[in-house]
Design a protein around this motif. Sequence first.
Motif, short mmCIF file in Angstrom:
data_model
loop_
_atom_site.label_atom_id
_atom_site.label_comp_id
_atom_site.label_asym_id
_atom_site.label_seq_id
_atom_site.Cartn_x
_atom_site.Cartn_y
_atom_site.Cartn_z
N ASP A 71 37.64 39.21 34.46
CA ASP A 71 36.56 39.13 33.47
C ASP A 71 36.36 40.45 32.76
O ASP A 71 35.26 40.77 32.30
N GLY A 72 37.39 41.26 32.66
CA GLY A 72 37.26 42.57 32.07
C GLY A 72 37.04 43.62 33.15
O GLY A 72 36.64 43.32 34.27
N ILE A 73 37.30 44.86 32.78
CA ILE A 73 37.23 45.95 33.75
C ILE A 73 35.78 46.44 33.86
O ILE A 73 35.05 46.49 32.87
N SER A 74 35.37 46.82 35.07
CA SER A 74 34.01 47.30 35.30
C SER A 74 34.02 48.79 35.62
O SER A 74 35.06 49.38 35.90
N VAL A 75 32.83 49.39 35.60
CA VAL A 75 32.69 50.79 35.97
C VAL A 75 33.19 51.01 37.39
O VAL A 75 33.91 51.98 37.68
N ASP A 76 32.83 50.13 38.30
CA ASP A 76 33.25 50.29 39.69
C ASP A 76 34.76 50.21 39.82
O ASP A 76 35.37 50.96 40.59
N GLU A 77 35.38 49.30 39.07
CA GLU A 77 36.84 49.19 39.12
C GLU A 77 37.50 50.44 38.55
O GLU A 77 38.51 50.92 39.07
N MET A 78 36.94 50.98 37.49
CA MET A 78 37.49 52.22 36.91
C MET A 78 37.43 53.34 37.93
O MET A 78 38.39 54.11 38.10
N ALA A 79 36.30 53.47 38.63
CA ALA A 79 36.16 54.52 39.64
C ALA A 79 37.12 54.30 40.80
O ALA A 79 37.65 55.27 41.36
N THR A 80 37.36 53.06 41.16
CA THR A 80 38.31 52.76 42.24
C THR A 80 39.73 53.13 41.83
O THR A 80 40.50 53.66 42.65
N ILE A 81 40.09 52.87 40.59
CA ILE A 81 41.44 53.22 40.12
C ILE A 81 41.65 54.72 40.20
O ILE A 81 42.74 55.20 40.53
N GLN A 82 40.61 55.51 39.92
CA GLN A 82 40.76 56.97 39.95
C GLN A 82 41.18 57.48 41.32
O GLN A 82 41.82 58.53 41.41
N VAL A 83 40.83 56.79 42.39
CA VAL A 83 41.15 57.28 43.74
C VAL A 83 42.29 56.48 44.37
O VAL A 83 42.50 56.55 45.58
N ASP A 84 43.04 55.76 43.56
CA ASP A 84 44.20 55.04 44.06
C ASP A 84 45.25 56.03 44.57
O ASP A 84 45.52 57.04 43.92
N SER A 85 45.86 55.74 45.71
CA SER A 85 46.77 56.70 46.35
C SER A 85 48.21 56.24 46.39
O SER A 85 49.03 56.80 47.14
N ALA A 86 48.57 55.21 45.61
CA ALA A 86 49.95 54.73 45.62
C ALA A 86 50.88 55.75 44.95
O ALA A 86 50.53 56.38 43.96
N VAL A 87 52.11 55.87 45.49
CA VAL A 87 53.10 56.82 45.00
C VAL A 87 54.26 56.01 44.43
O VAL A 87 55.12 55.51 45.16
N LEU A 88 54.32 55.86 43.09
CA LEU A 88 55.27 54.95 42.48
C LEU A 88 56.72 55.43 42.51
O LEU A 88 57.63 54.62 42.37
N ARG A 89 56.94 56.74 42.69
CA ARG A 89 58.33 57.19 42.75
C ARG A 89 58.98 56.84 44.09
O ARG A 89 60.21 56.80 44.20
N ALA A 90 58.16 56.60 45.10
CA ALA A 90 58.68 56.44 46.46
C ALA A 90 59.72 55.33 46.59
O ALA A 90 60.76 55.54 47.24
N PRO A 91 59.53 54.14 46.01
CA PRO A 91 60.56 53.10 46.17
C PRO A 91 61.93 53.53 45.65
O PRO A 91 62.97 53.11 46.20
N LEU A 92 61.96 54.37 44.61
CA LEU A 92 63.24 54.82 44.07
C LEU A 92 63.94 55.77 45.05
O LEU A 92 65.17 55.79 45.14
#
Length: 870
Positions: A585-606
């Motif tokens: 239903d669209g992005i929320s403030v809480d979701e934006m703040a959660t994305i900021q602290v995401d810890s996934a490392v996208l280079r790792a699979p390569l």
Amino acid sequence: MRRFLRRLGLGLLLVVLVVVGSGIGAVAFLTGRALPQVAGRIEVAGLGAPVEVVRDVNGVVHITADTPHNLFLAQGYVHAQERLWQMEVWRHVSYGRLSELFGPTQLRTDRFIRTLGWRAAAERNLAAMPADVRAALDAYAEGVNAYLDTRGGLLGLAFVVAGLRSGDGPGGYRPERWTPLDSMTWSKVQAWNLSGNFESEVFRLLADARLGDPALTDRLLPEAPGGSPVIVASGPATGGVRLPRSPAPAPAASVIEWSAEEQAGLIGLLAAASGPSAAAGLDAAGGLGAGHGIGSNSWVVAPSRSATGDAMLANDPHLAAMMPSIWFLNGLHCRAVTAACPFNVAGVSFPGVPAVVLGHNARIAWGATNANPDVQDLYLETIDPADPGRYLFKGESRPFETREERIRVAGAPDDVLTVRSTVHGPVLNDVEHRLRDAPVAIALRWPAIESVDRTVEAIFRVNTASDWDDFRAALSIFGGPSQNFVYADANGHIGYQLPGAIPIRAAGDRGDRPVPGADGDHEWSGLVRFEDLPTLFDPPEGLIVTANNAITEPGAGWPFLGREVDPGYRAQRALDLLAAGLADDGISVDEMATIQVDSAVLRAPLVVAGLARAEPQTDDGRLLLERIRAWDGRCPIESRGCAAYMAAEYRLLRDAFDGRLGLDLARDYVGTTMSWQALIDFLAHPDDAWRDEPATPTRETAPAVIAASLDRAASELRDAFGAPHRWTWGRMHTATFQEGSLGTSGIGPLEWYFNAGPYPAPGAAGALNAAYYRFRRAYPDPAEPEYVPVPFREVFAVTNLPSFRQVVDLGRLDEARVMITTGNAGNPFDRHYGDLVDEWLAGETIQLRFSPGAIRSGAVSTLVLAPPAP
């Protein structure tokens, strides 16, 4: 005898307790006298009317005044109340005057800063300031000095220690009067910290000589991989003179022969270049310029894509893990917003500088990430063989321009430095004694020190902008450091703008290596016009993301900005997570703040894909590989998979590059974003000749080399942390918030007093929650032979991290969410000195109130600064 010894022991214990108690009492006294008064009334000379200073439960400060003069005078007073020592250290960094505070250990840094001439450049900028901005700078300085006057020399422990170290005595170091130039010069420190590719040019020069083939060096420093996200995908939408994005292919670079002494001198220059940032606490270690971890994230979402139907903005700049925070949370509010008093803004400021750097006003919000265009070039000047006081340029012999810099050194005689300059800029050889007799003079060209820079004025104009046209007009005079600015407004518009002074090079010059200065074939033809810089307004996707990734597509018609950018993993992760939120239903403030602290490392699979054929020979090595294969790719503190992967990546990088580059160059390369890409490339091509270690008599196979690296990584984990159940990311990856001067003195009690930590820290280099570390700390330092490399257990200690987080919904400004790393106060034992650390580690945010009613409702203390009674 036993009775005597017992009495003696009791007597000695009593003496120790008295001494310790006296010491604690003295520290408490010195600390207490420096704590700010936050309630009541203080008479302040220079004010024309009372000013209200409100603090909330988190120490966030809101200042309300009737005129800009009173507003900025009060901001200077409050900054000095809270951060005077930080401001004093930063002022000494800006001018190259650290040695007079801290002695000979800072002389190399001072010599480098004086050679670049930051003070003279700031003086030119100050002279060009319009009357209203100059008046604000004057008022701010009045406020700082008014605070100094009210203290009567009674300052905190840091000033007492500095007085003892600098020879000023136990009465403490007495700061000089604050001036507008002190505020202006700080922009040069920031420009140096976030600009250009000086370090990578020196690195390429050395790597070419070490490897014997510039093509091999270029493989170590690849451009962004194909398919990486860009900020502005389309070509220019307006007319104007367009320059090719990439210059014509450069001719093959020649390898320059440098003696061992001169190579050591060039490495010393790298160390000198990192000195200003380290001394300011901005970046705890230097390294290869474009890929050494200073980054940021930001994005803006259009109303059509947000959960509330309003435009939204998120931003988190990544800077050093310092104490106190680099940022100060504050609001600046004119009691009645008019043309005569147009300020109504909240966000973060730099202590020592007026206005708000990042934040929002009543109509717009803005954020920034480092764009890192290539704005620096090194020229190898030919010294006239007939006269060492002259150099050759376009067939003529010209005299070096010279000036003398006298540097006061605490506890030692003054140092006198003669600075030479050419048509291209200051000569760097004299900073490093091993380069003084080099056959070429190395000159630095950089717009920040050769042309007037109106960045400070631009920030003032952004503070009062009300729409996109105002915002772009403000940025049109922004000089450096060039930033990716994102924008959102109350009318639902979003945008992106790149500003900055970016050179136009001669055809074929790529800016990646030093060029000859004598022939005149490598001159800049000017600076890119603001109208020709990448911009984007209300894209149909309703979304703009920046994370230090490539700004434009190759061949899209935008000007050439440089070769070195982040590989784009953070930008891609942000796009993926935002797309997932937008699909609902669209992005929320809480979701934006959660994305900021995401810890996934996208280079790792390569990287993990390159481990497919590895067969470790030890039980620990096999367990390590098992954990890597089962890992979900994220890095919370409890993760064993992240710990296993990062230990393996570190060892793979070292085993791949240490032998080829040598420890002196590998220390500035291993762990950079470019080293990740080179490792991925080498793992993807297992038969590459690079995999064979030249120092060994037999040819190694890639699987055997990888297996040995995994076994060694597992052994390092066991030696550092014990049994495998203790191999968690939080034990390896810790954050200590260090005060940049006395907090790194090596004096235990001072470090305990000023610093906070270590704390287990989530996130990782390359994640959106980018808590970065310096592998170079594990190497010998050729510039400091006495340096002892840190053990493996300290290799992942955090040096750079998200220093400020903000999420703003333009329809709900009183609900804006922010966070800085430590706290708003700069005085140890103040309740706000480190009160935000736990929330920062947990990824939480605090409210940044904005409207008068919300500010009053959140007030826990109110201080009135008033004119002196008649």
